[in-house]
Motif scaffolding. Structure first.
Motif, PDB file in Angstrom:
ATOM      1  N   TRP B 373     124.966 -41.342   9.572  1.00 16.54           N
ATOM      2  CA  TRP B 373     124.883 -40.919   7.835  1.00 16.54           C
ATOM      3  C   TRP B 373     125.576 -41.785   7.130  1.00 16.54           C
ATOM      4  N   ILE B 389     122.286 -33.577   5.531  1.00 15.59           N
ATOM      5  CA  ILE B 389     123.527 -33.676   6.139  1.00 15.59           C
ATOM      6  C   ILE B 389     124.380 -32.499   6.500  1.00 15.59           C
ATOM      7  N   SER B 450     119.536 -36.356  13.069  1.00 17.23           N
ATOM      8  CA  SER B 450     120.189 -37.292  12.468  1.00 17.23           C
ATOM      9  C   SER B 450     119.593 -38.623  12.576  1.00 17.23           C
TER      10      SER B 450
END
Lengths: 303, 643
Positions: B373, B389, B450
């Protein structure tokens, strides 16, 4: 993601982060200690290797034999690893259900091809040859209930002796109020759970050196709750010093039938007077009356 | 010295050795001829003592030695020794503690030096294929760290061997008897690996371009073959101790070395360690990149080490994702070998350790995700995905909490009374494996999400079927998540325990489908894609601490799982064959084991930081002390002025 350094900034000096090494060290140690903290918060149990224990034939009763079987069932036998209540069990819940009843239904099952004729024989056969008969749905996956996942309990790593297996059968029969049909060992058996450190050469056992050794030697814990072990067969000796004085404790050992505690029957062996050395008797009486611990406290205080 | 000269030198040396051997053989045959001719005046006859003496024509008398040799043949094979407590040497400290630390330190370093050349070879190959020198430089720099680590590995290996023979001589005698000549093969391979490692590192620049690069890659391949063979040989020792094969119930050898090696747990442990080593090695070099990033003094250095850190993290997480599946296989084989051993690990005395494992893997996944992230800040294109996220974080945290929920709560008698039992009616079901399997699979799926978002951040699809592929990807995620939850709940709570393991296969398959489908779909989707510029080095300093969290958690995790693997033998040196009667034959408490793991982890990290420092030192050059020379020239003038 592909890319490169910003071309406009190439060659531009930058200030490195301050105190890199100390910060990394502090971060690393803090994180490591967090994991250690979690490990120390959990229940702290040690897995002891099987401990040597000798049974005394003179003190053995069917009930105390069954009590011994219970401790083997829970401990050395490792039976409770699999024999648990549903849905956690990986084998029939023989502790929760009537084992003798289960054995009778297995013997009546048309799939049964074993050699046992009685529940006692069936239980013994299940321990030594687990695949002789596999209870429905408890076989190894894909074996169509012809192969049992249970290990042979008389082989490594469990290695139960004949006496130990008999004790477990006695426990399984006794726990639901069934008659104990196994015969008590009649001649000097091999030590229950093998003796790793004893240098004994058979014959008359060596005199005990400590009160705890004497208690073990004469099998007091088979019937009495004491020194942290539990047994419902005889009266608990944890608080005996509050009930009896030294003379009474002496008498209870040498002449146990003189006074019988309320709620209990006359089961205690009568031959301790012949078997015990004076030193062993004194050590046991001191231990039970609390004299031993008082003497120990005084010794520590003096140091 | 160039390579041609080196080869010539070797060739000449070999010729010389061959020549000397020829002369030696000739002189032997000359001596034999002289004896045959009845002359006793040779070197051999002068130094040869008299043997057995007997009258000419009589048969040779047999000696007691020969008789006993005949008797020995009839004796049964030698089993494992049955040891008493007094058979163990006492050194005034816990023998197990000493071997524990030595073995774990050796294994950490060995895992690192075996793993790094594996991915370095791949990086080098990628560099050659793409022509991007950054890959080649990075691979070379990774190897630089490995060189120092290799020396430490060898030293620790020597110490471990010494400790084992000193503290457990009978066990080592037995192991030597079982594995026999294989130990020499191991030693030989160790020499081969050392030679190939030095050749690989020091010939890097000499064999950098063109066909010579292929030669260099071949050396690297040889290095990895030697290293992997060493790994599987050492694994055979460990798995023999857990599940012996090729021996009878007494421990006497009945099979050949191949039967001894290929025990039921050998291949599962081989695969598990192979993958875990790569993840571990990737995490360590990632920390190196993080260290260099924070110490960078120019924008280029920062960009380079940011990219290096990202690549190392990519390797670590990519290798980590299939690790639980290798773990499932290992555990399933353990259960198949001995249900008792399996339950000792998962439901017995060692079961609580899996709560610590959950904390560690949770840390790894949270750190890995956080790093991805943070890395999205490198590219403007990532703004399209940042809204997701928070949901990924929510799933990660929720699953983490389920994973660390213990089945049996730590309660006082009063609390048990209030609760009505030792299991809470809501938390109890979350404490058993089905719930944890759901949690871990969901965590892996969202970690892949992710990663996928990160990879997509700098790309815009241009293919006409982009919408279809995106919809397909979303559908695969939804179906996989539903499948993981359904399989866990239905088979875990509404069927017999025996089926639980089966349900985990279904869950694992769902997770793997997401990963494979994600890679395939993205490859098709981003064919001829537009790219949005990304700037390396544009990440926060804080993100680099995720690169330190990973190796710390990995190191602790390795120590923990190694301990579990070893402890399932309980009071046996070699399970069912050779009992452990030493004073340390009990399974210690979790707190004690945890403290040992922390000690080895801190020792290892200290040494790793030392290696990083050494690697940085090799780049530091002291400038020539010109100024001092001038000062000494000026000194007389200064003295004069002073006077």
């Amino acid at each position: 993601m592909s890319g490169e350094a910003n071309k406009q900034d190439v060659g531009t000096p930058i200030e490195p982060a301050s105190n890199v090494l100390p910060k990394i060290l502090i971060f690393s140690i803090a994180l490591t200690l967090l994991f250690t903290g979690v490990a120390n918060l959990l229940p702290q149990v040690e897995g002891e290797a099987p401990v040597d224990k000798e049974i005394n034939l003179g003190t053995l009763t069917p009930e105390s034999f069954a009590t011994l079987g219970e401790s083997l069932f829970m401990g050395k036998g490792t039976c409770t690893l699999c024999h648990k209540p549903a849905p956690l069990g990986r084998a029939p819940d023989i502790q929760g259900e009537n084992m003798v009843g289960l054995a009778e239904s297995a013997l009546a099952d048309e799939r049964y091809k074993g050699d046992a004729k009685t529940p006692e024989e069936y239980i013994r056969e299940s321990m030594v040859h687990p695949s002789k008969f596999v209870v429905k749905d408890w076989g190894v996956a894909g074996s169509n209930d012809t192969t049992s996942p249970m290990p042979k309990v008389d082989a490594a790593p469990i290695e139960l002796s004949t006496v130990e297996m008999d004790a477990i059968i006695a426990y399984l029969q006794n726990k639901d109020g069934n008659d104990i049909t196994v015969e008590l060992p009649t001649e000097a058996p091999a030590p229950v759970e093998e003796v790793a450190s004893s240098g004994g050469s058979g014959g008359t056992p060596a005199p005990a050196e400590t009160a705890e050794e004497a208690v073990t030697k004469y099998g007091c814990q088979a019937c009495h709750s004491m020194l942290g072990t539990k047994s419902p067969v005889g009266p608990s000796l944890e608080d005996v010093s509050a009930r009896l004085n030294i003379e009474q404790i002496n008498q209870s050992i040498l002449d146990p039938a003189a006074v019988i505690s309320e709620g209990f029957t006359d089961m205690m062996p009568k031959d301790f007077a012949e078997k015990m050395t004076i030193k062993e008797l004194t050590m046991i009486v001191d231990l039970l009356s609390g004299k031993a611990s008082v003497a120990e406290d005084k010794k520590e205080a003096a140091q | 010295m160039n390579l041609k000269t080196l080869f010539k030198t070797i060739l000449v040396s070999l010729l010389l050795i061959w020549g000397v051997s020829l002369i030696s053989v000739s002189s032997n045959s000359l001596a034999s001829n002289a004896l045959a001719a009845g002359t006793s005046d040779t070197v051999e006859s002068r130094i040869q003592p008299e043997g057995k003496v007997h009258l000419e024509g009589d048969p040779e008398p047999s000696t007691t030695e020969e008789k006993s040799a005949v008797e020995e043949e009839a004796e049964p094979p030698i089993g494992a020794p049955k040891l008493k407590r007094k058979d163990y040497p006492k050194v005034g400290a816990s023998s197990r503690g000493i071997v524990w630390i030595a073995a774990q330190m050796h294994l950490f370093f060995a895992a690192f030096v075996l793993a790094v050349p594996m991915f370095v070879l791949v990086i080098e190959w990628v560099g050659m294929r793409t022509g991007d020198e950054r890959y080649d430089n990075m691979a070379h720099e990774f190897m630089k760290i490995t060189m120092t680590a290799y020396s430490i590995t060898a030293l620790l290996g020597g110490f471990l061997t010494f400790a084992l023979f000193l503290l457990y001589p009978q066990l080592m005698n037995y192991m030597m008897m079982v594995f026999d000549m294989q130990v020499l093969v191991y030693a030989g391979l160790f020499f081969a690996e050392s030679a190939l490692l030095y050749m690989y590192y020091y010939s890097w620049d000499a064999l950098r371009y063109g066909n010579k690069k292929w030669g260099h890659l071949t050396i690297g391949l040889g290095l990895n073959v030697a290293g992997t063979t060493l790994l599987v040989i050492a694994n055979a020792w460990a798995t023999f101790m857990m599940a012996p094969s090729g021996v009878d119930v007494t421990g006497a050898v009945t099979g050949d070395i191949w039967e001894i090696m290929k025990g039921p747990l050998w291949n599962p442990v081989n695969l598990h360690r192979f993958i875990a080593n790569i993840a571990f090695g990737g995490a360590i070099v990632g920390a190196y990149a993080g260290f260099k990033f924070l110490s960078a003094r120019t924008v280029e250095q920062r960009a380079l080490y940011d990219w290096m850190g990202y690549t190392a993290n990519f390797i670590a997480i990519l290798a980590f994702l299939p690790l639980p599946f290798a773990g499932y296989w290992l555990m399933a084989e353990i259960y198949a070998y001995s249900q008792q051993m399996g339950i000792t690990a998962m439901g017995g005395i060692l079961a609580w350790l899996f709560i610590v494992q959950a904390v560690l893997i949770g840390t790894i996944l949270l750190a890995g995700n956080y790093y991805l992230w943070s890395g999205m800040s490198r590219c403007e294109g990532s703004k399209r995905y940042t809204w997701m996220i928070k949901y990924i974080a929510l799933i990660l945290v929720a699953c983490f909490l389920v994973w660390v929920t213990p089945h049996t709560l730590i309660l006082s008698a009063q609390e048990i009374k209030q609760l009505g039992g030792s299991h809470h009616h809501l938390l109890g079901p979350l404490g058993i494996m089905p719930a944890k399997n759901i949690a871990v699979n969901l965590m892996l799926i969202v970690t892949f999400l992710s990663f996928q978002l990160y990879r997509r951040a700098d790309k815009v699809a241009t293919v006409s079927y982009a919408n279809f592929l995106n919809a397909l990807m979303v559908a695969i995620y939804v179906v996989a998540i539903v499948n993981v939850v359904f399989a866990g709940v239905y088979y875990g709570y509404f069927t017999n325990t025996v089926y639980k393991v089966g349900s985990s296969v279904m869950q694992v398959a769902s997770t793997l489908v997401v990963i494979v489908a994600g890679i395939v779909i993205d490859t098709l989707l981003f064919k001829n894609a537009k790219t949005i510029p990304a700037v390396w080095g544009k990440v926060s300093n804080r993100s680099q601490y995720a690169l330190f969290a990973l190796p710390i958690a990995f190191t602790w995790l390795m120590a923990l799982m190694g301990y579990v693997r070893s402890s399932v033998r309980t009071h046996w040196h070699v399970y069912t064959v050779m009992k452990d009667n030493s004073p340390d034959n009990f399974v210690p408490s979790i707190g004690y084991a945890g403290n040992m793991m922390t000690i080895v982890t801190i020792m290892f990290l200290g040494m790793v930081l030392f290696i990083f420092w050494i690697a940085s030192l090799s780049e530091t050059k002291q400038s020539k002390p010109v100024a001092i020379k001038k000062d000494t020239e000026k000194q007389p003038e200064a003295q004069e002025a002073g006077a």
